[in-house]
Design an enzyme around this catalytic site. Sequence first.
Site, PDB file in Angstrom:
ATOM      1  N   PHE A 180       0.823  -1.225   0.000  1.00 25.23           N
ATOM      2  CA  PHE A 180       0.000   0.000   0.000  1.00 25.23           C
ATOM      3  C   PHE A 180       0.857   1.276   0.000  1.00 25.23           C
ATOM      4  CE2 PHE A 180      -2.279   2.748   3.379  1.00 25.23           C
ATOM      5  CZ  PHE A 180      -2.805   3.609   2.429  1.00 25.23           C
ATOM      6  N   ILE A 181       1.573   1.516   1.097  1.00 20.54           N
ATOM      7  CA  ILE A 181       2.260   2.808   1.221  1.00 20.54           C
ATOM      8  C   ILE A 181       3.501   2.848   0.342  1.00 20.54           C
ATOM      9  CG2 ILE A 181       3.144   4.493   2.854  1.00 20.54           C
ATOM     10  CD1 ILE A 181       1.696   3.156   5.057  1.00 20.54           C
ATOM     11  N   THR A 193       6.118   3.093  12.541  1.00 16.73           N
ATOM     12  CA  THR A 193       4.740   3.399  12.914  1.00 16.73           C
ATOM     13  C   THR A 193       4.667   4.080  14.281  1.00 16.73           C
ATOM     14  OG1 THR A 193       2.686   2.303  13.580  1.00 16.73           O
ATOM     15  CG2 THR A 193       4.657   0.983  13.752  1.00 16.73           C
ATOM     16  N   ASP A 194       3.591   4.825  14.505  1.00 17.52           N
ATOM     17  CA  ASP A 194       3.372   5.427  15.832  1.00 17.52           C
ATOM     18  C   ASP A 194       3.035   4.361  16.881  1.00 17.52           C
ATOM     19  OD1 ASP A 194       0.835   4.806  14.872  1.00 17.52           O
ATOM     20  OD2 ASP A 194      -0.015   6.810  15.166  1.00 17.52           O
ATOM     21  N   GLU A 195       2.675   3.155  16.414  1.00 23.95           N
ATOM     22  CA  GLU A 195       2.260   2.112  17.373  1.00 23.95           C
ATOM     23  C   GLU A 195       3.395   1.665  18.282  1.00 23.95           C
ATOM     24  OE1 GLU A 195       0.113  -1.196  15.938  1.00 23.95           O
ATOM     25  OE2 GLU A 195      -1.117   0.008  14.617  1.00 23.95           O
ATOM     26  N   TYR A 251       2.746  -7.235  16.262  1.00 19.80           N
ATOM     27  CA  TYR A 251       3.141  -6.355  15.144  1.00 19.80           C
ATOM     28  C   TYR A 251       3.912  -5.143  15.664  1.00 19.80           C
ATOM     29  CZ  TYR A 251       2.756  -2.359  12.002  1.00 19.80           C
ATOM     30  OH  TYR A 251       3.045  -1.239  11.263  1.00 19.80           O
ATOM     31  N   LYS A 293       7.888  -4.008  15.174  1.00 18.95           N
ATOM     32  CA  LYS A 293       8.314  -2.731  14.586  1.00 18.95           C
ATOM     33  C   LYS A 293       9.184  -1.953  15.585  1.00 18.95           C
ATOM     34  CE  LYS A 293       7.378  -1.045  11.153  1.00 18.95           C
ATOM     35  NZ  LYS A 293       7.941  -1.111   9.764  1.00 18.95           N
ATOM     36  N   ARG A 330     -10.781  -6.220  19.374  1.00 20.94           N
ATOM     37  CA  ARG A 330      -9.415  -6.746  19.201  1.00 20.94           C
ATOM     38  C   ARG A 330      -8.771  -6.893  20.582  1.00 20.94           C
ATOM     39  NH1 ARG A 330      -5.790  -2.931  15.523  1.00 20.94           N
ATOM     40  NH2 ARG A 330      -6.720  -4.133  13.848  1.00 20.94           N
ATOM     41  N   HIS A 342      -6.515  -3.960  22.279  1.00 21.72           N
ATOM     42  CA  HIS A 342      -6.809  -2.868  21.334  1.00 21.72           C
ATOM     43  C   HIS A 342      -6.315  -1.503  21.835  1.00 21.72           C
ATOM     44  CE1 HIS A 342     -10.204  -1.352  18.424  1.00 21.72           C
ATOM     45  NE2 HIS A 342      -9.010  -0.850  18.141  1.00 21.72           N
TER      46      HIS A 342
HETATM   47  P1  NAD Z   1       1.400  -3.612   3.303  1.00 17.97           P
HETATM   48  O1  NAD Z   1       1.087  -4.818   4.111  1.00 17.97           O
HETATM   49  O2  NAD Z   1       0.319  -3.019   2.445  1.00 17.97           O
HETATM   50  O3  NAD Z   1       2.642  -3.916   2.351  1.00 17.97           O
HETATM   51  C1  NAD Z   1       3.778  -4.584   2.790  1.00 17.97           C
HETATM   52  C2  NAD Z   1       4.609  -4.971   1.572  1.00 17.97           C
HETATM   53  O4  NAD Z   1       5.799  -5.630   2.043  1.00 17.97           O
HETATM   54  C3  NAD Z   1       3.903  -5.965   0.632  1.00 17.97           C
HETATM   55  O5  NAD Z   1       4.078  -5.562  -0.706  1.00 17.97           O
HETATM   56  C4  NAD Z   1       4.607  -7.286   0.908  1.00 17.97           C
HETATM   57  O6  NAD Z   1       4.629  -8.160  -0.209  1.00 17.97           O
HETATM   58  C5  NAD Z   1       6.016  -6.818   1.278  1.00 17.97           C
HETATM   59  N1  NAD Z   1       6.738  -7.777   2.109  1.00 17.97           N
HETATM   60  C6  NAD Z   1       6.290  -8.417   3.235  1.00 17.97           C
HETATM   61  N2  NAD Z   1       7.239  -9.242   3.714  1.00 17.97           N
HETATM   62  C7  NAD Z   1       8.327  -9.120   2.880  1.00 17.97           C
HETATM   63  C8  NAD Z   1       9.623  -9.703   2.871  1.00 17.97           C
HETATM   64  N3  NAD Z   1      10.008 -10.589   3.798  1.00 17.97           N
HETATM   65  N4  NAD Z   1      10.472  -9.337   1.876  1.00 17.97           N
HETATM   66  C9  NAD Z   1      10.100  -8.443   0.930  1.00 17.97           C
HETATM   67  N5  NAD Z   1       8.884  -7.880   0.894  1.00 17.97           N
HETATM   68  C10 NAD Z   1       7.993  -8.195   1.865  1.00 17.97           C
HETATM   69  O7  NAD Z   1       1.963  -2.539   4.344  1.00 17.97           O
HETATM   70  P2  NAD Z   1       1.729  -0.951   4.398  1.00 17.97           P
HETATM   71  O8  NAD Z   1       0.488  -0.678   5.141  1.00 17.97           O
HETATM   72  O9  NAD Z   1       1.957  -0.389   3.047  1.00 17.97           O
HETATM   73  O10 NAD Z   1       2.954  -0.550   5.369  1.00 17.97           O
HETATM   74  C11 NAD Z   1       4.239  -0.310   4.821  1.00 17.97           C
HETATM   75  C12 NAD Z   1       5.182   0.127   5.928  1.00 17.97           C
HETATM   76  O11 NAD Z   1       4.697   1.308   6.547  1.00 17.97           O
HETATM   77  C13 NAD Z   1       5.330  -0.909   7.053  1.00 17.97           C
HETATM   78  O12 NAD Z   1       6.666  -0.906   7.468  1.00 17.97           O
HETATM   79  C14 NAD Z   1       4.415  -0.373   8.155  1.00 17.97           C
HETATM   80  O13 NAD Z   1       4.879  -0.782   9.421  1.00 17.97           O
HETATM   81  C15 NAD Z   1       4.584   1.113   7.960  1.00 17.97           C
HETATM   82  N6  NAD Z   1       3.441   1.938   8.396  1.00 17.97           N
HETATM   83  C16 NAD Z   1       2.184   1.647   7.987  1.00 17.97           C
HETATM   84  C17 NAD Z   1       1.121   2.477   8.350  1.00 17.97           C
HETATM   85  C18 NAD Z   1      -0.301   2.217   7.874  1.00 17.97           C
HETATM   86  O14 NAD Z   1      -1.208   2.945   8.247  1.00 17.97           O
HETATM   87  N7  NAD Z   1      -0.543   1.222   7.035  1.00 17.97           N
HETATM   88  C19 NAD Z   1       1.369   3.592   9.163  1.00 17.97           C
HETATM   89  C20 NAD Z   1       2.684   3.828   9.595  1.00 17.97           C
HETATM   90  C21 NAD Z   1       3.716   3.012   9.197  1.00 17.97           C
HETATM   91  O1  DAU Z   2      -0.915   3.640  13.417  1.00 17.88           O
HETATM   92  C1  DAU Z   2      -0.250   3.094  12.334  1.00 17.88           C
HETATM   93  C2  DAU Z   2      -0.737   1.686  12.085  1.00 17.88           C
HETATM   94  O2  DAU Z   2      -2.043   1.798  11.525  1.00 17.88           O
HETATM   95  C3  DAU Z   2       0.182   0.898  11.164  1.00 17.88           C
HETATM   96  O3  DAU Z   2       1.405   0.690  11.807  1.00 17.88           O
HETATM   97  C4  DAU Z   2      -0.422  -0.455  10.790  1.00 17.88           C
HETATM   98  O4  DAU Z   2       0.393  -1.106   9.832  1.00 17.88           O
HETATM   99  C5  DAU Z   2      -1.799  -0.216  10.197  1.00 17.88           C
HETATM  100  O5  DAU Z   2      -2.428  -1.449   9.895  1.00 17.88           O
HETATM  101  C6  DAU Z   2      -2.660   0.593  11.163  1.00 17.88           C
HETATM  102  O6  DAU Z   2      -2.945  -0.187  12.370  1.00 17.88           O
HETATM  103  P1  DAU Z   2      -4.416  -0.224  13.019  1.00 17.88           P
HETATM  104  O7  DAU Z   2      -4.509  -1.454  13.816  1.00 17.88           O
HETATM  105  O8  DAU Z   2      -4.723   1.075  13.643  1.00 17.88           O
HETATM  106  O9  DAU Z   2      -5.279  -0.323  11.649  1.00 17.88           O
HETATM  107  P2  DAU Z   2      -6.567  -1.165  11.231  1.00 17.88           P
HETATM  108  O10 DAU Z   2      -6.964  -0.677   9.877  1.00 17.88           O
HETATM  109  O11 DAU Z   2      -6.371  -2.622  11.398  1.00 17.88           O
HETATM  110  O12 DAU Z   2      -7.664  -0.685  12.291  1.00 17.88           O
HETATM  111  C7  DAU Z   2      -7.982   0.691  12.471  1.00 17.88           C
HETATM  112  C8  DAU Z   2      -8.966   0.785  13.641  1.00 17.88           C
HETATM  113  O13 DAU Z   2     -10.222   0.209  13.245  1.00 17.88           O
HETATM  114  C9  DAU Z   2      -8.539   0.006  14.864  1.00 17.88           C
HETATM  115  O14 DAU Z   2      -8.934   0.722  16.023  1.00 17.88           O
HETATM  116  C10 DAU Z   2      -9.325  -1.311  14.785  1.00 17.88           C
HETATM  117  C11 DAU Z   2     -10.604  -0.884  14.104  1.00 17.88           C
HETATM  118  N1  DAU Z   2     -11.265  -1.885  13.219  1.00 17.88           N
HETATM  119  C12 DAU Z   2     -10.502  -2.551  12.308  1.00 17.88           C
HETATM  120  C13 DAU Z   2     -11.089  -3.435  11.425  1.00 17.88           C
HETATM  121  C14 DAU Z   2     -10.279  -4.199  10.399  1.00 17.88           C
HETATM  122  C15 DAU Z   2     -12.650  -2.046  13.297  1.00 17.88           C
HETATM  123  O15 DAU Z   2     -13.347  -1.420  14.113  1.00 17.88           O
HETATM  124  N2  DAU Z   2     -13.230  -2.916  12.409  1.00 17.88           N
HETATM  125  C16 DAU Z   2     -12.519  -3.616  11.480  1.00 17.88           C
HETATM  126  O16 DAU Z   2     -13.126  -4.365  10.682  1.00 17.88           O
END
Ligand code: NAD
Ligand code: DAU
Length: 342
Positions: free
Chosen positions: A12-13, A122-124, A158, A162, A281, A284
């Site tokens: 995604f990102i 991540t902020d987590e 997770y 991180k 969760r 949570h």
């Molecule tokens: P995502 O799950 O959408 O994508 C992860 C990607 O990494 C995928 O393309 C997957 O194929 C690849 N991958 C997984 N394991 C691998 C490995 N062993 N070798 C090579 N490639 C591998 O994740 P995202 O939501 O895009 O998050 C990307 C980064 O940003 C992560 O490090 C996550 O911790 C961080 N992040 C995410 C969020 C969020 O809101 N999603 C917020 C803050 C930080």
């Molecule tokens: O804060 C950054 C993080 O945000 C990233 O590090 C993670 O990779 C990313 O997945 C995200 O984590 P969250 O756990 O916050 O995201 P998620 O989309 O899983 O859930 C967002 C909120 O919504 C959380 O409070 C749980 C809730 N939720 C989630 C799902 C999937 C629901 O209420 N219903 C749902 O079906």
Amino acid sequence: MQKIIVTGGAGFIGSNFVHYLITNHADIHVTVLDKLTYAGNKENLSGLPEDRFTFVKGDIADVDLVDSLVKETDAVVHYAAESHNDNSLENPYPFIHTNLVGTYVLLEACRKYNVRYHHVSTDEVYGDLPLREELPHSGTGPGEIFTETTPYNPSSPYSASKAGSDLLVKAWIRSFGLKGTISNCSNNYGPYQHIEKYIPRQITNILCGIKPKLYGEGKNVRDWIHTDDHSRAVWLVLTKGTIGETYLIGADGEKDNKTVMEMILELMGQPGNAYDHVKDRPGHDRRYGIDSSKLQTELGWKPIHTDFREGLSKTIEWYKNNEQWWRSQKDAVEAAYSKNGQ
Ligand code: NAD
Ligand code: DAU
């Protein structure tokens, strides 16, 4: 031409960052290293110019592969991760492999070839904050908002993996002189987000005639940022950040899950209460909230996508127009959730 490796660039990102780089920085060649797990999709990168983009399918924990790629590059921007909290509660192992061992392998290669390394986190890692209604005053004091000095206190496998990866980076910077920086960002939204995640899960539920699912009471707060604002921030830290420093990325987008749910329903023409409350969760996190002053004052970053409603509406349109991108995964994602009562 500058050569940059983007790990996890098919996720995604990462894929949004690759599009940002190719569109805005003509002198950059990007190599994506991605294992294409369930969360990676090569389609996210289709149409990129062949002379400026190379795709390598592989694991970041593969020492020989990583060595051969890092040897030839100027910088590594590390996005690859197992990223979903719920999955980490079911099976933590892949999180340890990719987020810890994978990061270690990248760090060793960057150290060996003295390559610039940026770590996307991540902020987590900071755990969670009390809800604002529980706070006595402004909400900007210690323990009321995340800053670069907030102590690490992760809650899930997770976020612990991180947090561990961030600490590895800090150690490689201090002990080995790695040219590294770290950024910790809040919850991203936008196109190409996997449908296991909150916002796309609810949008695609509605498109499939399934009721959206809210964990618990929906009081938990996430600090939403558009993924394009995240990409611009990472670029600034990579090019202008101080080596050894950490920067928090967030766009003052705190909203509770119930509010986001009701906004999605309204934008999609559904009654505001047309959702199910499902099992919460375990562990949570209650609230995330980012103070991004350091990034804003030191590097001049400002979010552009500050209208969440408009960003959400465009995101809904993207999922409507790209059903072929998500449809084949929908049944399996929902089956896994429903097995868990979610
Ligand atoms: P995502 O799950 O959408 O994508 C992860 C990607 O990494 C995928 O393309 C997957 O194929 C690849 N991958 C997984 N394991 C691998 C490995 N062993 N070798 C090579 N490639 C591998 O994740 P995202 O939501 O895009 O998050 C990307 C980064 O940003 C992560 O490090 C996550 O911790 C961080 N992040 C995410 C969020 C969020 O809101 N999603 C917020 C803050 C930080
Ligand atoms: O804060 C950054 C993080 O945000 C990233 O590090 C993670 O990779 C990313 O997945 C995200 O984590 P969250 O756990 O916050 O995201 P998620 O989309 O899983 O859930 C967002 C909120 O919504 C959380 O409070 C749980 C809730 N939720 C989630 C799902 C999937 C629901 O209420 N219903 C749902 O079906």
